[in-house]
Scaffold this motif. Sequence first.
Motif, PDB file in Angstrom:
ATOM      1  N   GLY A 252       0.799  -1.217   0.000  1.00 11.17           N
ATOM      2  CA  GLY A 252       0.000   0.000   0.000  1.00 11.17           C
ATOM      3  C   GLY A 252       0.830   1.264   0.000  1.00 11.17           C
ATOM      4  N   SER A 253       2.133   1.113  -0.260  1.00 17.85           N
ATOM      5  CA  SER A 253       3.064   2.240  -0.202  1.00 17.85           C
ATOM      6  C   SER A 253       3.141   2.966  -1.534  1.00 17.85           C
ATOM      7  CB  SER A 253       4.459   1.728   0.180  1.00 17.85           C
ATOM      8  OG  SER A 253       5.436   2.729  -0.002  1.00 17.85           O
ATOM      9  N   GLU A 254       3.622   4.209  -1.455  1.00 22.55           N
ATOM     10  CA  GLU A 254       3.856   5.010  -2.657  1.00 22.55           C
ATOM     11  C   GLU A 254       5.295   4.917  -3.132  1.00 22.55           C
ATOM     12  OE1 GLU A 254       2.912   8.923  -1.325  1.00 22.55           O
ATOM     13  OE2 GLU A 254       4.595   9.027   0.065  1.00 22.55           O
ATOM     14  N   LEU A 255       6.156   4.196  -2.378  1.00 16.86           N
ATOM     15  CA  LEU A 255       7.563   4.095  -2.751  1.00 16.86           C
ATOM     16  C   LEU A 255       7.801   2.984  -3.764  1.00 16.86           C
ATOM     17  CD1 LEU A 255       9.469   4.467   0.640  1.00 16.86           C
ATOM     18  CD2 LEU A 255       9.222   6.166  -1.166  1.00 16.86           C
ATOM     19  N   PRO A 256       8.736   3.179  -4.678  1.00 13.01           N
ATOM     20  CA  PRO A 256       9.166   2.057  -5.536  1.00 13.01           C
ATOM     21  C   PRO A 256       9.706   0.937  -4.654  1.00 13.01           C
ATOM     22  CG  PRO A 256      10.020   4.147  -6.347  1.00 13.01           C
ATOM     23  CD  PRO A 256       9.439   4.424  -4.996  1.00 13.01           C
ATOM     24  N   ASP A 257       9.544  -0.299  -5.077  1.00 18.54           N
ATOM     25  CA  ASP A 257       9.975  -1.432  -4.260  1.00 18.54           C
ATOM     26  C   ASP A 257      11.454  -1.376  -3.921  1.00 18.54           C
ATOM     27  OD1 ASP A 257       7.471  -2.439  -4.183  1.00 18.54           O
ATOM     28  OD2 ASP A 257       7.819  -4.071  -5.594  1.00 18.54           O
ATOM     29  N   THR A 258      12.279  -0.905  -4.870  1.00 21.53           N
ATOM     30  CA  THR A 258      13.716  -0.884  -4.609  1.00 21.53           C
ATOM     31  C   THR A 258      14.048   0.015  -3.431  1.00 21.53           C
ATOM     32  OG1 THR A 258      13.912   0.821  -6.307  1.00 21.53           O
ATOM     33  CG2 THR A 258      14.441  -1.441  -6.942  1.00 21.53           C
ATOM     34  N   VAL A 259      13.345   1.149  -3.333  1.00 20.86           N
ATOM     35  CA  VAL A 259      13.559   2.056  -2.214  1.00 20.86           C
ATOM     36  C   VAL A 259      12.955   1.456  -0.950  1.00 20.86           C
ATOM     37  CG1 VAL A 259      13.133   4.364  -1.290  1.00 20.86           C
ATOM     38  CG2 VAL A 259      13.552   4.056  -3.743  1.00 20.86           C
ATOM     39  N   ALA A 260      11.785   0.856  -1.098  1.00 24.77           N
ATOM     40  CA  ALA A 260      11.083   0.310   0.065  1.00 24.77           C
ATOM     41  C   ALA A 260      11.895  -0.759   0.763  1.00 24.77           C
ATOM     42  CB  ALA A 260       9.724  -0.256  -0.361  1.00 24.77           C
ATOM     43  N   HIS A 261      12.638  -1.584   0.009  1.00 26.61           N
ATOM     44  CA  HIS A 261      13.402  -2.625   0.700  1.00 26.61           C
ATOM     45  C   HIS A 261      14.886  -2.303   0.794  1.00 26.61           C
ATOM     46  CE1 HIS A 261      14.777  -4.376  -3.113  1.00 26.61           C
ATOM     47  NE2 HIS A 261      13.549  -4.668  -3.470  1.00 26.61           N
ATOM     48  N   GLY A 262      15.197  -0.995   0.735  1.00 28.16           N
ATOM     49  CA  GLY A 262      16.522  -0.568   1.157  1.00 28.16           C
ATOM     50  C   GLY A 262      17.595  -0.513   0.098  1.00 28.16           C
TER      51      GLY A 262
ATOM     52  N   GLY B 101      14.490  11.174  -7.337  1.00 30.22           N
ATOM     53  CA  GLY B 101      13.709  12.385  -7.535  1.00 30.22           C
ATOM     54  C   GLY B 101      12.326  12.287  -6.936  1.00 30.22           C
ATOM     55  N   VAL B 102      12.129  11.327  -6.081  1.00 27.16           N
ATOM     56  CA  VAL B 102      10.880  11.116  -5.344  1.00 27.16           C
ATOM     57  C   VAL B 102       9.719  10.870  -6.302  1.00 27.16           C
ATOM     58  CG1 VAL B 102       9.555  11.886  -3.333  1.00 27.16           C
ATOM     59  CG2 VAL B 102      11.828  12.799  -3.701  1.00 27.16           C
ATOM     60  N   VAL B 103       9.991  10.104  -7.351  1.00 32.76           N
ATOM     61  CA  VAL B 103       8.918   9.681  -8.239  1.00 32.76           C
ATOM     62  C   VAL B 103       8.119   8.601  -7.518  1.00 32.76           C
ATOM     63  CG1 VAL B 103       8.363   8.547 -10.418  1.00 32.76           C
ATOM     64  CG2 VAL B 103      10.225  10.224 -10.303  1.00 32.76           C
ATOM     65  N   LYS B 104       6.835   8.817  -7.360  1.00 27.98           N
ATOM     66  CA  LYS B 104       5.998   7.889  -6.610  1.00 27.98           C
ATOM     67  C   LYS B 104       5.382   6.856  -7.548  1.00 27.98           C
ATOM     68  CE  LYS B 104       6.642  10.535  -3.011  1.00 27.98           C
ATOM     69  NZ  LYS B 104       7.476  10.164  -1.865  1.00 27.98           N
ATOM     70  N   LYS B 105       4.859   5.814  -6.964  1.00 30.87           N
ATOM     71  CA  LYS B 105       4.143   4.804  -7.738  1.00 30.87           C
ATOM     72  C   LYS B 105       2.751   4.633  -7.155  1.00 30.87           C
ATOM     73  CE  LYS B 105       5.484   0.772  -4.978  1.00 30.87           C
ATOM     74  NZ  LYS B 105       4.133   0.508  -4.457  1.00 30.87           N
TER      75      LYS B 105
ATOM     76  N   ASP C 220       7.499   2.393   6.953  1.00 32.42           N
ATOM     77  CA  ASP C 220       6.389   1.626   6.388  1.00 32.42           C
ATOM     78  C   ASP C 220       5.080   2.386   6.532  1.00 32.42           C
ATOM     79  OD1 ASP C 220       8.012  -0.529   5.704  1.00 32.42           O
ATOM     80  OD2 ASP C 220       7.721  -1.530   7.633  1.00 32.42           O
ATOM     81  N   LEU C 221       4.895   3.037   7.669  1.00 32.84           N
ATOM     82  CA  LEU C 221       3.673   3.800   7.910  1.00 32.84           C
ATOM     83  C   LEU C 221       3.739   5.191   7.294  1.00 32.84           C
ATOM     84  CD1 LEU C 221       3.167   2.678  11.603  1.00 32.84           C
ATOM     85  CD2 LEU C 221       1.603   2.183   9.718  1.00 32.84           C
ATOM     86  N   GLN C 222       4.912   5.778   7.239  1.00 34.02           N
ATOM     87  CA  GLN C 222       5.049   7.133   6.712  1.00 34.02           C
ATOM     88  C   GLN C 222       4.792   7.211   5.212  1.00 34.02           C
ATOM     89  OE1 GLN C 222       8.996   8.076   8.064  1.00 34.02           O
ATOM     90  NE2 GLN C 222       8.313   8.703  10.115  1.00 34.02           N
ATOM     91  N   HIS C 223       4.917   6.064   4.519  1.00 32.96           N
ATOM     92  CA  HIS C 223       4.699   6.067   3.072  1.00 32.96           C
ATOM     93  C   HIS C 223       3.433   5.304   2.663  1.00 32.96           C
ATOM     94  CE1 HIS C 223       8.495   8.049   2.291  1.00 32.96           C
ATOM     95  NE2 HIS C 223       9.062   7.226   3.143  1.00 32.96           N
ATOM     96  N   LEU C 224       2.668   4.869   3.622  1.00 34.94           N
ATOM     97  CA  LEU C 224       1.400   4.204   3.328  1.00 34.94           C
ATOM     98  C   LEU C 224       0.434   5.208   2.719  1.00 34.94           C
ATOM     99  CD1 LEU C 224      -0.362   1.616   3.736  1.00 34.94           C
ATOM    100  CD2 LEU C 224      -1.028   2.574   5.950  1.00 34.94           C
ATOM    101  N   GLN C 225      -0.303   4.779   1.694  1.00 30.72           N
ATOM    102  CA  GLN C 225      -1.207   5.719   1.040  1.00 30.72           C
ATOM    103  C   GLN C 225      -2.616   5.171   0.835  1.00 30.72           C
ATOM    104  OE1 GLN C 225       0.496   6.691  -2.774  1.00 30.72           O
ATOM    105  NE2 GLN C 225      -0.113   4.761  -3.720  1.00 30.72           N
TER     106      GLN C 225
END
Length: 322
Positions: free
Chosen positions: A201-211, A220-224, A243-248
């Motif tokens: 449920g996040s707006e982050l790309p998976d690569t960023v989400a898992h570090g 450039g903070v391109v969201k998905k 995880d909670l800060q990027h939940l959308q």
Amino acid sequence: MADDDVATKAPESDAAEQSLFSGDKKADQGASMGEHCTTDRPTPEGEKPTGELTKLDDVDVYITKPADYPHAPSKLLLLLTGGTGVRSTNNQLQADRYAAEGFLVVMPDQFNGDPAPTTSTAVQTEQNPSLIETVKMRAVEVAKSFTIDMWLARHTPATVLPVLHRVLNAAKDEFADAVANGGGVYAVGYCFGAKYVLMLGSELPDTVAHGQKATDEEAGVVKKEASIKCGAIAHGTMITREDLQHLQVPTYLVCVEGDSLFPDDVREEGVKSLQERKVEHEVKLYSDVPHGFAVFGDYADSKIKEAQTEAFGQMLGWLKAH
């Protein structure tokens, strides 16, 4: 106490159970699991799963459907389990409960045939153990911690998220009618699985989400777009502030007060972020129940039984309302 006794011991004792991993930063480091995440509770007598184990895109999945599907419309629900995994009878029965309420449930094997090792042990526990017995028990705890650490190292977002996306894509194709009827995919997650509901449920790309290091575009903070429409989680483990800060997506959170596996400060900071960003959410905080109480299984304590039933109703109600 024999192995069988430990595996089915009264789960109320989990209320006092602490993380197997030491350190004040355990929640942010994402390495916290306990017996409630790796050992099933007794299955209520006479209960048997009604779904089937099959495959989607070569991933093992448990699929369970409403009795009147496909003659009546349904909605697609992704169910993510704790460490006991897709072959757990209790997890399958949990999925069946959602199917009985009108959801077509897909429960994937997040662990690629490698569920969490059980934390049960044959070491005797006594009311007043001797020094030798105390040392033995401590040695067993250290061994448990090492075993779970190694298991967690094999199952990180980098390995789990690709599996979930494969299953989601295949499920969307096979059950396109249910996706269309619900306007997207719903998701519920327990313990280990709760973190991944938040990540889907996040707006982050998976690569960023898992570090992993972000690409130039990601930097450039391109969201998905989120992969799910809404979610509900119960007593998550390894959840970080991010995880909670990027939940959308709208999310219901069943939490346990004073839970060392989902610390109050992490939850509170995350909820503050959801409020500031106006992400629809609701938090139900339970006290005097063990982490893991919402996972299907039998409890001797009537208060825990009631809380389990209540939590299921709340999570179900949230999904139906969205």
